[in-house]
Design a protein around this motif. Structure first.
Motif, PDB file in Angstrom:
ATOM      1  N   VAL A 222      29.788  70.902  44.924  1.00 33.45           N
ATOM      2  CA  VAL A 222      30.587  72.087  45.237  1.00 33.45           C
ATOM      3  C   VAL A 222      29.656  73.184  45.761  1.00 33.45           C
ATOM      4  O   VAL A 222      28.457  73.149  45.493  1.00 33.45           O
ATOM      5  CB  VAL A 222      31.355  72.597  43.996  1.00 33.45           C
TER       6      VAL A 222
ATOM      7  N   LEU B 123      36.195  63.115  41.919  1.00 32.33           N
ATOM      8  CA  LEU B 123      36.701  64.480  42.055  1.00 32.33           C
ATOM      9  C   LEU B 123      38.000  64.656  41.263  1.00 32.33           C
ATOM     10  O   LEU B 123      38.248  65.710  40.683  1.00 32.33           O
ATOM     11  CB  LEU B 123      36.933  64.813  43.533  1.00 32.33           C
TER      12      LEU B 123
ATOM     13  N   SER C 182      30.755  69.660  50.178  1.00 27.36           N
ATOM     14  CA  SER C 182      31.014  70.657  49.132  1.00 27.36           C
ATOM     15  C   SER C 182      32.237  71.516  49.472  1.00 27.36           C
ATOM     16  O   SER C 182      33.096  71.739  48.621  1.00 27.36           O
ATOM     17  CB  SER C 182      29.808  71.579  48.964  1.00 27.36           C
TER      18      SER C 182
ATOM     19  N   ASN D 121      35.350  69.508  49.139  1.00 30.77           N
ATOM     20  CA  ASN D 121      35.673  69.287  47.728  1.00 30.77           C
ATOM     21  C   ASN D 121      36.309  70.513  47.106  1.00 30.77           C
ATOM     22  O   ASN D 121      37.222  70.407  46.296  1.00 30.77           O
ATOM     23  CB  ASN D 121      34.411  68.925  46.942  1.00 30.77           C
TER      24      ASN D 121
ATOM     25  N   THR E 290      30.930  64.786  44.397  1.00 28.68           N
ATOM     26  CA  THR E 290      31.579  65.916  43.727  1.00 28.68           C
ATOM     27  C   THR E 290      30.747  67.190  43.830  1.00 28.68           C
ATOM     28  O   THR E 290      30.816  68.044  42.965  1.00 28.68           O
ATOM     29  CB  THR E 290      31.851  65.601  42.244  1.00 28.68           C
TER      30      THR E 290
END
Lengths: 319, 414
Positions: A270, A181, A92, A95, A268
């Protein structure tokens, strides 16, 4: 000389918040009136109790073993140990950095180009401006869902092109953990570059047209004019846009939920989604608040140097 | 100007009347927080509402879309001292901490009067009890591991409905050759968990499932059975279409309904999508419990009753519990909801083929497997979710790495 003067005149209203030597001298002489204090008090209370209080409570909870409901024992840094051993949280953080750099850079470049384009006194400027700003009026949820359909290989663009006869066409960013992403960045840029355009356009409109004439007389090419003269002049606007975009990066949650739900896999995820999932769905308040604290520290680490450069030094204007 | 004043007066009068209409304290007024907002769900809920009102109560409906949102709102209101009369949870340990905090009223009196313990599955009795007393009224049983298949697509590919997970994998080749998606899977973590647990219960068996989730027995990961489960689950990755990531369950079901895909594994709520398309179980589509063990993973919904000293509220809570558990309400509600009645003494012969098959399996306690939320903490379920979704979406991850990560998750969150 003439251009120098206009430049100075232009700069002042734009940089009202910059502590010029004259400004700070004025400020030192000015006394704070009681009525000013009175007017500011409610806001100060809200900031103190609600914002800072909630922050302190969050940090406190991150040192407890709270699950569904808050408890007030003390387990030291156990939650942080678990957090930094968690593959999903580390992904996370990574990303957020990758998304942040690409998203902010792309929005600024694209927004600037759009603003320059519109600044050429094009026809139907109002219409174009509205069209470019329109995506920003949509919520991230709507943006995310629309792009999810559009990029879904079985429903969207890929299928449409294949049905049109190009069988080998492949565009499945969302289906691949390596590229999902970037699909998020694409949707984010689509949504936010219009906002950057509007902010920078306002800046461009504040640039004295005489500068342009002078540049023409001197035979300076247009790209050079924008790069070397206009960009420094609209610096404060760029800072404003960057701060707004950076806040969107840290807050990034709804776009991910609508578009990928953090997937494929954890590709992806976060930090904000990690916090939300653990606070609510997974009934793990301790771990969720620890992640929230790490986000807070990250923001402070980024903001402090900037605030220091901006307000901390009394010697004059920042670069 | 005068007309404006008159309008303002009228508005005041109107609001005064509305207020007056609200204030009389109705003895049996019950505010219920739930998340049944879709068409079929709210139609099912109406079966409770109408019966509660017929019994003299007043139902105040607080529907909040999304289970997590509704539970969060409910818990916040309980903790904040503005508790509703009743709120919904999933059957399981979700409300355990709330009960432990002394924030709920038990309904032991109603339950023992009605003989609930003899009527509902043993795993459900555990799930609604805290400290030996019953705190929640269970309203339905949802089967979570049904394999739905499109009969026409299977016939066209020349394969029989699958009995085991090996059958599914073998059938996939032929279905793919026929130009269809063999296995439709929605790529969201909870759907991937649903699939994994179906393989675990069907291929690994109820005993392994129990050791893993209920007993938190890390040694179960070292068994050959678990290895086989990890292996089969890993091989399933190859028979899914590339539109899978992020796809919702109902979009996925729609692929089977329209004949673009052959099979989907989903809970019995997927029947609603087939029903909406005018299809009947046993004709256009079928349902099967895949795996030699015929295990049925069961879950459901319950209502709990926040603590209150108010006698009228207490009475309303007991009345709600009685109404929801009554045989007539159970049949009417579950017929619409697509689930099975929670009590074993009701007649299910009027329900559809899949529900009857479910009720038949339910009669053998050895084949009942509780849904993970019934036996494992939300924290463990979440940590395992992260592992399952990584394995499912990373084709390069092998079964060894999966077992190792699974072990970590159980040791940290177990």
């Amino acid at each position: 000389m003439h251009t120098m003067l206009t430049k100075e005149r232009e700069r002042l209203p734009v940089r009202v918040d910059v502590a010029t030597p004259a400004g700070s001298a004025r400020r030192a002489r000015r006394r704070i009136r009681p009525s000013t204090l009175f007017a500011l008090a409610p806001m100060a209370v809200v900031v103190g109790v609600v914002y800072l209080g909630a922050m302190a409570w969050t940090v406190r909870l991150s040192t407890t073993s709270s699950k569904l409901l808050p408890t007030y024992d003390f387990v030291g840094l156990d939650q942080y140990e678990r957090l930094f051993a968690n593959a999903r949280f580390l992904v996370s953080l990574q990303n957020m950095v990758v998304f942040g750099v690409l998203f902010i850079a792309a929005c600024l470049v694209l927004g600037f180009l759009l603003a320059v384009l519109i600044d050429q006194r094009v026809k139907a400027e109002g219409l174009l401006r509205t069209i470019y700003l329109y995506p920003h009026a949509l919520s991230f949820i709507v943006t995310g869902l629309a792009w999810q359909w559009f990029l879904n290989p079985e429903l969207g663009l890929q299928r449409a092109v294949r049905e049109a006869g190009f069988e080998s066409f492949a565009f499945a960013w969302l289906a691949d953990g390596e590229t999902a992403l970037y699909a998020l960045v694409l949707a984010g840029v689509w949504q936010s570059s219009g906002l950057v355009m509007v902010i920078l356009l306002a800046g461009l409109r504040g640039v004295d047209p005489d500068l342009w004439k002078a540049a023409r007389v001197d035979g300076i090419p247009a790209w050079r004019y924008y790069l070397s003269i206009v960009l420094p002049l609209i610096g404060p606007m760029i800072v404003t846009a960057t701060v707004l975009l950076a806040i969107a990066v840290v807050k990034l949650y709804d776009l991910v939920v609508a578009m990928t739900k953090g997937g494929p896999g954890i590709a992806t995820e976060v930090p904000a989604k990690f916090v939300m999932d653990h606070l609510f769905e997974r009934a793990n308040v301790g771990l969720g608040t620890a992640a929230a604290t790490v986000m807070l520290v990250t923001v402070l680490a980024v903001l402090t140097p900037w605030l220091y450069a901006r307000y901390g030094s009394t010697s004059g204007r920042p670069a | 100007m005068r007309s404006l004043k008159r309008a303002a007066l009228a508005a005041c009068a109107a609001s005064a009347i509305t207020l007056a209409a609200y204030t009389p304290a109705v003895a049996q007024e019950a505010e219920v927080i739930h998340w049944w907002t879709s068409g079929g769900e709210s139609a099912a809920l109406q079966e409770f509402v109408s019966r509660f009102e017929a019994a003299g109560g007043t139902w105040v409906d607080t529907a909040i879309a999304g289970g997590t949102n509704a539970r969060t709102a409910g818990i916040n209101r309980i903790v904040g001292g503005d508790a509703p009369t009743a709120m919904q949870f999933n059957t399981g340990r979700q409300f355990e901490e709330v009960a432990a905090g002394g924030l709920l009223n038990d309904i032991e009196a109603v339950a023992s009067r009605g003989g609930w313990r003899d009527l509902i599955p043993a795993s459900f009795v555990d799930a609604i009890s805290y400290d030996g007393e019953i705190y929640a009224v269970p309203v339905n049983i949802h089967g979570q591991n049904w394999m739905f298949y499109n009969n026409a697509v299977l016939e066209e590919a020349g394969v029989a409905p699958p009995q085991t997970w090996e059958d599914v994998l073998a059938a996939a080749e032929k279905i793919e050759a026929a130009g269809k998606i063999p296995f439709a899977q929605g790529g969201e973590p909870w759907q991937e968990r649903t699939l994994f647990n179906a393989v675990l219960a069907g291929h690994g068996g109820p005993e392994l499932y129990d050791r893993l989730y209920a007993q938190n027995d890390v040694a179960a990961l070292d068994t050959e059975e678990f290895r086989a489960v990890a292996d089969v689950f890993g091989r399933l990755r190859a028979i899914v279409d590339e539109g899978s990531p992020g796809r919702s369950w109902n979009e996925t079901t729609n692929l089977v309904v329209t004949g673009r895909a052959a099979m989907q594994l989903m809970g019995d709520w997927a029947k609603g999508e087939f029903l909406a398309a005018g299809q009947t179980p046993g004709e256009e589509y079928g349902c099967a419990l895949v795996g030699a063990n015929e295990a049925l993973i069961i879950g459901g919904d319950v209502f709990v009753f926040p603590a209150t000293d108010d006698e009228a509220q207490r009475a309303a809570q007991e009345m709600l519990a009685e109404v929801m558990f009554s045989p007539e309400a159970q049949i009417a509600f579950n017929n619409v909801k697509g689930s099975i009645p929670v009590r074993s003494d009701v007649d299910v012969s009027g329900m559809d083929a899949c529900a009857q098959r479910g009720a038949e399996v339910m009669s053998d306690p050895a084949k009942q497997v509780p849904q993970v939320n019934l036996v494992a903490s939300s924290d463990l379920v979440g940590a395992v979710d992260d592992v399952i979704t990584q394995y499912w979406n990373d084709p390069s991850m092998d079964a060894d790495a999966f077992v190792a990560r699974f072990r970590e998750a159980m040791e940290i969150a177990g």
